[in-house]
Design a protein around this motif. Structure first.
Motif, PDB file in Angstrom:
ATOM      1  N   TYR A  11       0.695  -7.171  -5.717  1.00 11.89           N
ATOM      2  CA  TYR A  11      -0.265  -6.091  -5.966  1.00 11.89           C
ATOM      3  C   TYR A  11       0.260  -4.797  -5.352  1.00 11.89           C
ATOM      4  O   TYR A  11       0.939  -4.818  -4.326  1.00 11.89           O
ATOM      5  CB  TYR A  11      -1.622  -6.385  -5.319  1.00 11.89           C
ATOM      6  CG  TYR A  11      -2.529  -7.318  -6.084  1.00 11.89           C
ATOM      7  CD1 TYR A  11      -3.663  -6.841  -6.738  1.00 11.89           C
ATOM      8  CD2 TYR A  11      -2.269  -8.686  -6.132  1.00 11.89           C
ATOM      9  CE1 TYR A  11      -4.511  -7.696  -7.423  1.00 11.89           C
ATOM     10  CE2 TYR A  11      -3.114  -9.548  -6.821  1.00 11.89           C
ATOM     11  CZ  TYR A  11      -4.239  -9.046  -7.462  1.00 11.89           C
ATOM     12  OH  TYR A  11      -5.076  -9.900  -8.136  1.00 11.89           O
ATOM     13  N   VAL A  12      -0.082  -3.669  -5.982  1.00 12.29           N
ATOM     14  CA  VAL A  12       0.156  -2.357  -5.382  1.00 12.29           C
ATOM     15  C   VAL A  12      -1.190  -1.658  -5.234  1.00 12.29           C
ATOM     16  O   VAL A  12      -1.959  -1.564  -6.191  1.00 12.29           O
ATOM     17  CB  VAL A  12       1.092  -1.486  -6.239  1.00 12.29           C
ATOM     18  CG1 VAL A  12       1.380  -0.170  -5.519  1.00 12.29           C
ATOM     19  CG2 VAL A  12       2.390  -2.216  -6.547  1.00 12.29           C
ATOM     20  N   TRP A  13      -1.467  -1.212  -4.016  1.00 14.12           N
ATOM     21  CA  TRP A  13      -2.685  -0.437  -3.767  1.00 14.12           C
ATOM     22  C   TRP A  13      -2.298   1.035  -3.796  1.00 14.12           C
ATOM     23  O   TRP A  13      -1.626   1.539  -2.912  1.00 14.12           O
ATOM     24  CB  TRP A  13      -3.282  -0.833  -2.419  1.00 14.12           C
ATOM     25  CG  TRP A  13      -4.376   0.066  -1.910  1.00 14.12           C
ATOM     26  CD1 TRP A  13      -5.099   0.992  -2.612  1.00 14.12           C
ATOM     27  CD2 TRP A  13      -4.869   0.133  -0.563  1.00 14.12           C
ATOM     28  NE1 TRP A  13      -6.006   1.625  -1.798  1.00 14.12           N
ATOM     29  CE2 TRP A  13      -5.893   1.112  -0.542  1.00 14.12           C
ATOM     30  CE3 TRP A  13      -4.546  -0.566   0.611  1.00 14.12           C
ATOM     31  CZ2 TRP A  13      -6.573   1.426   0.630  1.00 14.12           C
ATOM     32  CZ3 TRP A  13      -5.243  -0.251   1.760  1.00 14.12           C
ATOM     33  CH2 TRP A  13      -6.248   0.735   1.769  1.00 14.12           C
ATOM     34  N   TYR A  14      -2.712   1.709  -4.867  1.00 12.58           N
ATOM     35  CA  TYR A  14      -2.474   3.139  -5.017  1.00 12.58           C
ATOM     36  C   TYR A  14      -3.586   3.888  -4.288  1.00 12.58           C
ATOM     37  O   TYR A  14      -4.696   4.037  -4.779  1.00 12.58           O
ATOM     38  CB  TYR A  14      -2.423   3.521  -6.496  1.00 12.58           C
ATOM     39  CG  TYR A  14      -1.251   2.915  -7.225  1.00 12.58           C
ATOM     40  CD1 TYR A  14       0.053   3.181  -6.823  1.00 12.58           C
ATOM     41  CD2 TYR A  14      -1.440   2.057  -8.298  1.00 12.58           C
ATOM     42  CE1 TYR A  14       1.146   2.625  -7.482  1.00 12.58           C
ATOM     43  CE2 TYR A  14      -0.361   1.495  -8.969  1.00 12.58           C
ATOM     44  CZ  TYR A  14       0.925   1.781  -8.552  1.00 12.58           C
ATOM     45  OH  TYR A  14       2.006   1.221  -9.199  1.00 12.58           O
ATOM     46  N   THR A  15      -3.266   4.354  -3.100  1.00 12.63           N
ATOM     47  CA  THR A  15      -4.248   4.974  -2.215  1.00 12.63           C
ATOM     48  C   THR A  15      -4.354   6.469  -2.506  1.00 12.63           C
ATOM     49  O   THR A  15      -3.341   7.167  -2.544  1.00 12.63           O
ATOM     50  CB  THR A  15      -3.841   4.773  -0.745  1.00 12.63           C
ATOM     51  OG1 THR A  15      -3.662   3.382  -0.496  1.00 12.63           O
ATOM     52  CG2 THR A  15      -4.893   5.319   0.198  1.00 12.63           C
TER      53      THR A  15
ATOM     54  N   ARG B  31       0.875  10.565  -3.245  1.00 17.28           N
ATOM     55  CA  ARG B  31       1.142  11.927  -2.758  1.00 17.28           C
ATOM     56  C   ARG B  31       2.394  11.983  -1.890  1.00 17.28           C
ATOM     57  O   ARG B  31       3.133  12.978  -1.876  1.00 17.28           O
ATOM     58  CB  ARG B  31      -0.050  12.425  -1.945  1.00 17.28           C
ATOM     59  CG  ARG B  31       0.144  13.807  -1.353  1.00 17.28           C
ATOM     60  CD  ARG B  31      -0.763  14.032  -0.163  1.00 17.28           C
ATOM     61  NE  ARG B  31      -2.159  14.100  -0.529  1.00 17.28           N
ATOM     62  CZ  ARG B  31      -3.150  14.028   0.353  1.00 17.28           C
ATOM     63  NH1 ARG B  31      -2.896  13.842   1.648  1.00 17.28           N
ATOM     64  NH2 ARG B  31      -4.408  14.104  -0.037  1.00 17.28           N
ATOM     65  N   LEU B  32       2.643  10.918  -1.135  1.00 16.11           N
ATOM     66  CA  LEU B  32       3.771  10.876  -0.210  1.00 16.11           C
ATOM     67  C   LEU B  32       4.940  10.039  -0.731  1.00 16.11           C
ATOM     68  O   LEU B  32       6.095  10.303  -0.404  1.00 16.11           O
ATOM     69  CB  LEU B  32       3.309  10.307   1.135  1.00 16.11           C
ATOM     70  CG  LEU B  32       2.170  11.036   1.844  1.00 16.11           C
ATOM     71  CD1 LEU B  32       1.775  10.286   3.108  1.00 16.11           C
ATOM     72  CD2 LEU B  32       2.547  12.469   2.177  1.00 16.11           C
ATOM     73  N   PHE B  33       4.636   9.018  -1.521  1.00 18.32           N
ATOM     74  CA  PHE B  33       5.626   7.999  -1.870  1.00 18.32           C
ATOM     75  C   PHE B  33       6.868   8.588  -2.526  1.00 18.32           C
ATOM     76  O   PHE B  33       7.996   8.296  -2.120  1.00 18.32           O
ATOM     77  CB  PHE B  33       4.999   6.959  -2.794  1.00 18.32           C
ATOM     78  CG  PHE B  33       5.935   5.856  -3.210  1.00 18.32           C
ATOM     79  CD1 PHE B  33       6.156   4.769  -2.385  1.00 18.32           C
ATOM     80  CD2 PHE B  33       6.600   5.911  -4.430  1.00 18.32           C
ATOM     81  CE1 PHE B  33       7.027   3.754  -2.750  1.00 18.32           C
ATOM     82  CE2 PHE B  33       7.467   4.898  -4.814  1.00 18.32           C
ATOM     83  CZ  PHE B  33       7.682   3.819  -3.979  1.00 18.32           C
ATOM     84  N   GLY B  34       6.702   9.408  -3.546  1.00 16.99           N
ATOM     85  CA  GLY B  34       7.855   9.906  -4.295  1.00 16.99           C
ATOM     86  C   GLY B  34       8.350  11.268  -3.874  1.00 16.99           C
ATOM     87  O   GLY B  34       9.282  11.816  -4.482  1.00 16.99           O
TER      88      GLY B  34
ATOM     89  N   ASN C 263      -1.416   0.124   8.231  1.00 17.10           N
ATOM     90  CA  ASN C 263      -2.030   0.721   7.049  1.00 17.10           C
ATOM     91  C   ASN C 263      -2.223   2.200   7.341  1.00 17.10           C
ATOM     92  O   ASN C 263      -1.796   2.689   8.394  1.00 17.10           O
ATOM     93  CB  ASN C 263      -3.336   0.010   6.643  1.00 17.10           C
ATOM     94  CG  ASN C 263      -4.445   0.134   7.672  1.00 17.10           C
ATOM     95  OD1 ASN C 263      -4.650   1.193   8.277  1.00 17.10           O
ATOM     96  ND2 ASN C 263      -5.177  -0.951   7.887  1.00 17.10           N
ATOM     97  N   HIS C 264      -2.873   2.936   6.447  1.00 22.36           N
ATOM     98  CA  HIS C 264      -2.941   4.391   6.612  1.00 22.36           C
ATOM     99  C   HIS C 264      -3.762   4.810   7.818  1.00 22.36           C
ATOM    100  O   HIS C 264      -3.623   5.947   8.296  1.00 22.36           O
ATOM    101  CB  HIS C 264      -3.502   5.038   5.348  1.00 22.36           C
ATOM    102  CG  HIS C 264      -4.946   4.732   5.091  1.00 22.36           C
ATOM    103  ND1 HIS C 264      -5.354   3.592   4.441  1.00 22.36           N
ATOM    104  CD2 HIS C 264      -6.087   5.403   5.412  1.00 22.36           C
ATOM    105  CE1 HIS C 264      -6.676   3.588   4.364  1.00 22.36           C
ATOM    106  NE2 HIS C 264      -7.144   4.665   4.945  1.00 22.36           N
ATOM    107  N   ASP C 265      -4.630   3.940   8.336  1.00 21.77           N
ATOM    108  CA  ASP C 265      -5.453   4.282   9.501  1.00 21.77           C
ATOM    109  C   ASP C 265      -4.770   3.967  10.825  1.00 21.77           C
ATOM    110  O   ASP C 265      -5.177   4.503  11.867  1.00 21.77           O
ATOM    111  CB  ASP C 265      -6.776   3.510   9.456  1.00 21.77           C
ATOM    112  CG  ASP C 265      -7.748   4.055   8.432  1.00 21.77           C
ATOM    113  OD1 ASP C 265      -7.830   5.285   8.299  1.00 21.77           O
ATOM    114  OD2 ASP C 265      -8.420   3.251   7.759  1.00 21.77           O
TER     115      ASP C 265
ATOM    116  N   GLN D  47       0.837  -1.192   0.000  1.00 24.31           N
ATOM    117  CA  GLN D  47       0.000   0.000   0.000  1.00 24.31           C
ATOM    118  C   GLN D  47       0.875   1.246   0.000  1.00 24.31           C
ATOM    119  O   GLN D  47       1.776   1.390   0.835  1.00 24.31           O
ATOM    120  CB  GLN D  47      -0.921   0.041   1.220  1.00 24.31           C
ATOM    121  CG  GLN D  47      -1.842   1.261   1.191  1.00 24.31           C
ATOM    122  CD  GLN D  47      -2.530   1.567   2.512  1.00 24.31           C
ATOM    123  OE1 GLN D  47      -2.301   0.878   3.508  1.00 24.31           O
ATOM    124  NE2 GLN D  47      -3.357   2.599   2.525  1.00 24.31           N
ATOM    125  N   LEU D  48       0.609   2.145  -0.925  1.00 24.84           N
ATOM    126  CA  LEU D  48       1.352   3.399  -0.940  1.00 24.84           C
ATOM    127  C   LEU D  48       0.440   4.561  -1.328  1.00 24.84           C
ATOM    128  O   LEU D  48      -0.514   4.400  -2.086  1.00 24.84           O
ATOM    129  CB  LEU D  48       2.561   3.321  -1.877  1.00 24.84           C
ATOM    130  CG  LEU D  48       2.338   3.199  -3.388  1.00 24.84           C
ATOM    131  CD1 LEU D  48       2.143   4.562  -4.055  1.00 24.84           C
ATOM    132  CD2 LEU D  48       3.509   2.478  -4.041  1.00 24.84           C
TER     133      LEU D  48
END
Length: 573
Positions: free
Chosen positions: A59-63, A18-21, A367-369, A14-15
């Motif tokens: 899999y990549v979850w583009y959040t 907005r923040l990843f790069g 995860n993000h939460d 999960q990424l």
């Protein structure tokens, strides 16, 4: 003991693009996009995806890729500015969607080509041997929702509503009759430094619409999801939640059109937000419809009510559900060295909470939460998660998920803005993720700035996930609990967890130690298991995590192992 029916254990990264790069390091509280920077879809290049694939992910979850309400003004690009009084954070919440057919302009190098840049990312992800997950947020949308790029013939949410009715199954929203919307008292969007002509503590919405977290009031509180409006799937909340599903409410087809739109662009699955706030009748209708058109498409539901898990799997047709109120909570408490939590709680998860559907549960430790493992709010040390991650990844055939930065010990430190200093990486604010940025290494994606300890930690995650990816026994094998067979063995205590994953071709003995100090135990395999698997005599074991090998003279006498504190073994034999 159930055998999985297919070789399809999802290993999800999960990424947040907005923040990843993002390589900027200022990290100013309530910082603007210019000050704190933002990652782009194009930053997720072939090298980044190659490294993700090499870690063992499938899999990549583009959040947060869909356009959502924001305090950043893109009116020069033809995008209507949002009222900051109903936006959480300078960047805005990815779960307050503004246009379901559009991509967040923050993420584009060329704003006018933002959808094209996402299409290119989908293609690039597939070329690198990975599949794509994205969000479906079915329960609510931003209060400024309006699609300006929807396909021809698509009717917008609320476009045909009769606002004179508080509830009508033909309406897309719920209306609070005779009351205008009131911005929560005391909300100061962006802090004192942020100014905007629209920042006046008011928002023109009359009659007010119900708020996303089922608040049927024109004056939601600052702790509510006040920036969102709840969607109407035909449930009359004022009449004991009576469902009006025949004829099908117009909203159902509108959400189906959105799923159809993105699936046709190559999206392989959807992580569905807060599925329990949407009637199960809708899922029972839309998921089979999507699966008929797109065989192999995956639906993952964020769910927390254990009493409803079976319904969402067998009636709603979800492939997988969050296992937060179950394995996550148990493993978190063990990782934090809670004296009241034992590994028997893990037994309770698969033998009670998710009995019969354990293979449908998505497991994670971040995860993000949730709070970062390395934050003082969780464990304070990412290495303490080793036994928990081993169990999370190998307990059953269902998916395992890692949150970007977890693999290098990102602690989620700092008060970003709307997100306070809470041990989480903000989803509301522009921010750099410092430990993750050391792996990015200014866009080289080679971990060049990581410490030796971080490189070793990342190596553990890579060994674990590639072992999962390459091991038949973990991906499709059966499960045999070994706690009861060993509870009277010397060295056993209730912070150890032991089980076997096996097929006809492979056996992996999993032994984890949640104690902070070392333990030695002779693991006994019961006679019925030895007979079933035709096991006898000398056996050689290989730890899949580090390649270490050792022998036992007669497996009937047990397998003697020593484990360091907060560690584990994956012993193939």
């Amino acid at each position: 003991m159930e055998q999985a029916t297919k070789d399809n254990k999802l290993i999800i990264y999960q990424l947040l693009p907005r923040l990843f790069g993002n390589t900027k390091t200022l990290n100013k509280t309530n910082g603007s996009i210019e000050e704190n920077g933002v990652g782009k879809l194009n930053d997720i290049n072939d090298k980044a995806l190659h490294e993700i694939k090499k870690m063992g992910f499938t899999y990549v979850w583009y959040t947060g890729v869909i356009e959502h309400a924001t305090m950043t003004d893109y009116s020069k690009d033809g995008i209507k500015a949002d009222d900051p009084d109903i936006v959480k954070g300078m960047a805005g919440s990815p779960y307050a969607i503004k246009d379901y057919y559009d991509i967040d302009p923050d993420l584009a190098v060329d704003v006018k080509n933002r959808i094209g840049e996402y299409e290119a990312l989908i293609k690039r992800t597939h070329t690198n041997g990975l599949k794509v997950l994205m969000d479906l947020v079915p329960n609510h949308v931003a209060r400024t929702y309006a699609s300006d790029v929807k396909p021809a013939g698509v009717r917008d949410f609320g476009q045909d509503d009769d606002k004179s009715k508080g509830f009508d199954p033909k309406n897309d929203f719920y209306y609070i009759q005779g009351r205008p919307f009131t911005v929560p008292s005391g909300y100061n969007p962006g802090g004192d430094e942020f100014t905007s002509p629209l920042k006046d503590g008011k928002f023109d919405e009359s009659p007010a619409k119900a708020t996303g977290n089922d608040v049927f009031s024109a004056s939601p509180s600052i702790n509510d999801w006040f920036e969102t409006m709840k969607l109407n799937y035909g449930v009359d909340y004022a009449d004991n939640r009576k469902g009006h599903f025949d004829p099908i409410p117009p909203l159902w087809n509108k959400v189906y059109d959105i799923l159809h739109y993105w699936s046709n662009k190559g999206v392989d699955g959807f992580r569905c937000d807060m599925v329990e706030m949407v009637p199960i009748e809708f899922w029972a209708w839309v998921i089979p419809k999507m699966k008929t058109e797109h065989p192999g498409i995956v639906f993952i539901g964020e769910a927390y009510d254990k009493a409803k898990y079976n319904d969402y799997i067998f009636k709603g047709h979800f492939d997988y559900l969050y296992d937060k109120v179950g394995l996550y909570d148990t493993v978190r408490n063990l990782t934090r060295n809670d004296p009241h939590t034992t590994t028997w709680g893990i037994n309770s998860v698969w033998n009670h909470d998710s009995k019969g559907i354990d293979q449908h549960m998505l497991r994670f430790m971040e995860n993000h939460d949730e709070q970062r493992i390395a934050s003082p709010d969780f464990a304070g040390n990412p290495w303490l998660a080793v036994p928990g991650m081993i169990v999370t990844a190998t307990l059953n055939t269902g998916p395992v998920m890692i949150y970007f930065g977890q693999e290098v010990g990102e602690p989620g430190a700092g008060s970003e803005g709307f997100s306070g200093n809470d041990g989480r990486t903000s989803i509301f604010d522009y921010w750099g993720v410092p430990e993750h940025q050391k792996w990015i290494n200014n866009g080289v994606y080679d971990g060049g700035k990581l410490s030796d300890d971080q490189k070793k930690l990342r190596g553990f995650y890579q060994s674990l996930l590639t072992s999962v990816h390459n091991s038949e026994a973990i991906k499709i094998g059966s499960f045999y609990e070994l706690m009861m067979a060993n509870e009277h063995q010397p060295g056993f205590d209730t912070k150890l967890y032991i089980y076997l994953r096996y097929t006809n071709n492979q056996r992996i003995l999993v032994i984890t130690n949640f104690n902070r100090d070392a333990r030695t135990i002779s693991v006994k395999l019961p006679d019925d298991l030895l007979q079933k698997l035709n096991l006898a005599g000398d056996k050689q074991f290989t730890d899949l995590l580090n390649g270490a090998k050792f022998n036992t003279s007669d497996i009937k006498n047990g397998v003697e192992v020593s484990l360091q504190g907060s560690s584990g073994l994956l012993l193939e034999f």
